[in-house]
Design an enzyme around this catalytic site. Structure first.
Site, PDB file in Angstrom:
ATOM      1  N   GLU A 252      40.206  40.454  36.128  1.00  0.00           N
ATOM      2  CA  GLU A 252      41.275  39.590  35.898  1.00  0.00           C
ATOM      3  C   GLU A 252      41.623  39.401  34.370  1.00  0.00           C
ATOM      4  OE1 GLU A 252      40.562  36.310  38.605  1.00  0.00           O
ATOM      5  OE2 GLU A 252      40.748  37.472  40.200  1.00  0.00           O
TER       6      GLU A 252
ATOM      7  N   GLU B 181      38.925  42.514  45.011  1.00  0.00           N
ATOM      8  CA  GLU B 181      38.426  41.396  45.487  1.00  0.00           C
ATOM      9  C   GLU B 181      39.666  41.191  46.286  1.00  0.00           C
ATOM     10  OE1 GLU B 181      38.208  37.853  42.815  1.00  0.00           O
ATOM     11  OE2 GLU B 181      36.829  39.107  41.491  1.00  0.00           O
TER      12      GLU B 181
END
Length: 709
Positions: A322, A441
């Site tokens: 991220e 994810e």
């Protein structure tokens, strides 16, 4: 080697312990030296049913080849209690009467000596769910021993009587061979499905237990593998374990611990994704104002590339989790990310060994599926011209649904469109051009809050569709689990319905109805109740209560997509009409997991006046069998009140939390922090029965007064 180290290594001789019904078929570990034999055969099977519900169950099967390597396998067994397989993953399963036949799929046909393959399935049962006790692999009964099929062995060592380690090197499990280098699409397909070892090595405290999870064990990874997962993402935060400039040396003990966990996973046959995790926001986000960021980043990957240079090609590197950059817009952020991704690839490729062709995973900015970020990453892929690259994004659902805000309490058309839009963009940008994609994810943000943030049935619909559409778009998915799903020491799923739905979605669709709840008023006359069938391309087979089938035409009727419970059936099901769940039905479809329907008796809830403070205010609530869906807050004088005032519907568990057992609805400090002092606020509570109740609160300094008028 210490006794503890040898015990760890010898763990490869066993399958992980599974909660639920399990039978491990082992008659000894005799080792045959077959100099003159052309085909030594032997096998061991571990069968477990970790999840079971009325009329259905999930099973996992681990098959260990103890003989010579085989290419192509068929496993046969008989169900002793009339069980039926409804769908399977990681194997092609057929059934004729009691006999079940499971055959390998394209990516797991080879089983080396001492290697294990795993598959799973959902099944139905009635009366009992007795564990099968005999399995036959390619014509050989699995007894846990090895025999020669064409010639007698020249020498035989006696079967050991215990598992006590000796100084001899332990038997190891050889992972199955990965697809050939350069075939990234096939490798990523073989990684499906995946699981995240979250909130352990990625913890930002002093060690892997600092976020509340126990120390990672080999048994945990064994058990995750037994659940049918083929890949594991191991997030690691490195910044708390680095020496100073200019070398930024990783603490040797920490690096060795990461290597130990990675090697356990590889020994289990997992594909393993290793990354740089929370460093992305702890210090990397200061790039470019902090000139040490790129130096530190390069130092970490230089050391990791050297440490894992000769590891199995099933180890995959992910450049960063991220990625985000403070004070930078999309254009600048994507430029900075390209710099990191390019540096990462250069370091790994130049380190040689298996790194020369190792699969590398590159994220978009924020791991977002927005087109602007997908396009930027696609440009990076074009410039690199490397066939062994994988793109990754994350997906936590349509945000209003994922946290229950703005009145989005159901898996509606807008929520579904957000998912299909994201997956379509990823597919068109990468997969359609032969670039594989991993959803590194996925989940719902509400998981990290109150367990009722997302209503159970709506949650299951989301995951059913998520798995289905990911298959349509050829995306590999990795479930985010920070300990809230699979017990790290119990090895039991906290929500069997959820994991049952997720596993089913790997191979097929499941049906549902418009709600998993039927509300029946306690005080009004009982009437027939209707639900809408969501067939998802399947056929509706009927309703069942426990092991008893309801009668079509008497207990229920079906007209098109409308399922109606008759008045007489509802009357019988609610019984004495006690508040709450009176009966549970199971809607069965031609494939997938059954759909649970709770029959609930309720009366409109009752709220009472209260006083408290902005730090502690609870409304006394008699729920009377009902459940809270959401809450609105507006000023009596006009305008939305509280946080996120672009909507009147407030965020579940962030601004309010119901507690049925305590008979309260709590308004949280975060709510009052953004309520005007002295202004009267009208709250509207929406319940799942359809009941709406009005309540008023007024904040005066730190004092809060609540009333019905």
């Amino acid at each position: 080697m210490s006794l503890q180290d040898m015990l760890r290594n010898n763990r490869r001789l066993r399958s992980g312990l599974i909660a639920g019904a399990a039978a491990t078929l082992v008659a000894g570990l005799g080792i045959v030296a077959a100099a003159n034999a052309s085909a030594a055969a032997g096998c061991k099977v571990t069968y477990s049913a970790p999840s079971q519900w009325p009329g259905g169950f999930t099973a996992n099967v681990n098959v260990t080849n103890l003989g010579d390597a085989i290419n192509g396998w068929t496993l046969v067994w008989n169900f002793p209690s009339g069980q039926t397989v409804t769908q399977a993953w990681n194997a092609a399963v057929t059934q004729s009467g009691a006999q079940v036949t499971a055959r390998n799929v394209s990516y797991n046909g080879s089983i080396a000596t001492n290697a294990t393959v795993s598959f799973g399935f959902n099944g139905s049962w009635a009366g009992s769910n007795t564990t099968p006790t005999s399995f036959v692999l390619n014509g050989t009964t699995c007894t846990g021993s090895v025999s020669a099929t064409t010639a007698a062995p020249t020498t035989t060592s006696a079967a050991p009587t215990s598992r006590t380690p000796t100084s001899a090197a332990p038997t190891t499990r050889t992972p199955s061979s990965p697809p050939p280098a350069g075939n990234a699409m096939a490798a990523v397909a073989a990684m499906q499905p995946g699981w995240n070892l979250g909130n352990s090595l990625d913890a930002t405290g002093s060690d892997e237990t600092s976020w509340g999870n126990p120390t990672i064990t080999a048994a945990l990874l064994d058990n995750v593998r037994a659940q049918g997962f083929n890949s594991i993402r191991i997030p690691v935060t490195w910044g708390h374990h680095l020496g100073g400039a200019p070398n930024y040396t990783i603490e040797s003990a920490y690096l060795n611990r990461v290597k130990e966990v990675v090697n356990w996973a590889l020994a289990d046959g997992f594909y393993v994704m290793l990354n740089i995790h929370h460093d992305s926001w702890e210090w990397m986000s200061n790039m470019p104002s902090d000139s040490t960021v790129i130096t530190k980043y390069n130092a970490i990957w230089t050391q990791l590339a050297a440490a894992f240079r000769d590891s199995s090609s099933k180890l995959v590197f992910e450049s960063v989790n991220e990625p985000q950059f403070a004070g930078n817009d999309n254009t600048q952020g994507n430029t900075l990310l390209n710099q990191l991704n390019t540096s990462f690839r250069t370091i790994v490729r130049n380190s040689g060994g298996n790194n020369a062709s190792r699969l590398l995973v590159l994220p978009t900015l924020h791991t977002s599926a927005d087109q602007v970020h997908l396009d930027a990453l696609a440009g990076t892929f074009t410039a690199m011209n490397d066939p062994n690259l994988i793109a990754t994004v994350h997906y936590y659902g349509y945000w209003p649904f994922s946290v229950n805000i703005a009145g989005t309490t159901t898996f509606d058309a807008t929520t579904q469109a957000d998912l299909t839009g994201a997956f379509d963009r990823v597919y068109n940008t990468f997969v359609a051009k032969n670039i594989p994609v991993i959803i590194g994810e996925y989940g719902l943000l509400g998981f990290d809050r109150n367990t009722g943030t997302i209503e159970q049935g709506e949650k299951l619909k989301f995951f059913e569709y998520f798995g289905y559409y990911a298959r349509q778009r050829k995306l590999t998915t990795m479930l985010w689990d920070n300990g809230q799903h699979f017990g790290r020491t119990s090895f039991v799923w906290s929500d069997p319905e959820l994991i049952g739905q997720i596993k089913s979605s790997w191979t097929t669709r499941s049906g549902s109805t418009s709600s998993d709840q039927v509300y029946v008023s306690r005080t009004n006359a009982i009437t027939a109740k209707t639900l809408t069938l969501n067939l998802n391309g399947l056929s509706f087979l009927g309703l069942r209560q426990g092991s008893t089938d309801l009668v079509n035409g008497t207990d229920y009727t079906v007209s098109g997509s409308t399922l109606t419970l008759t008045q007489s059936a509802v009357t019988r099901l609610v019984g004495s009409r006690a508040y709450g769940i009176n009966a549970t039905l199971s809607a069965r479809f031609s494939a997938g997991v059954p759909w649970r329907i709770d029959i609930r008796t309720y009366d409109p809830p009752i709220l009472s006046a209260a006083t408290g403070t902005t730090g502690s205010f609870a409304i006394p609530t008699q729920f009377r069998g009902d459940q809270l869906a959401t809450m609105e807050a507006v000023y009596v004088s006009g305008g939305n009140a509280g946080p996120q005032n672009w909507t009147s519907f407030k965020e579940f568990d962030y601004t309010f939390t119901p507690n049925n057992s305590a008979s309260t609805i709590t308004l949280k400090p975060e709510f009052f922090a953004e309520v005007n002092d002295g202004s009267k606020v009208q709250l509207t509570f929406h319940f799942w029965s359809g009941t709406k109740l009005t309540y008023f609160v007024t904040k005066s300094g730190s004092t809060v007064t609540g009333s019905l008028t």
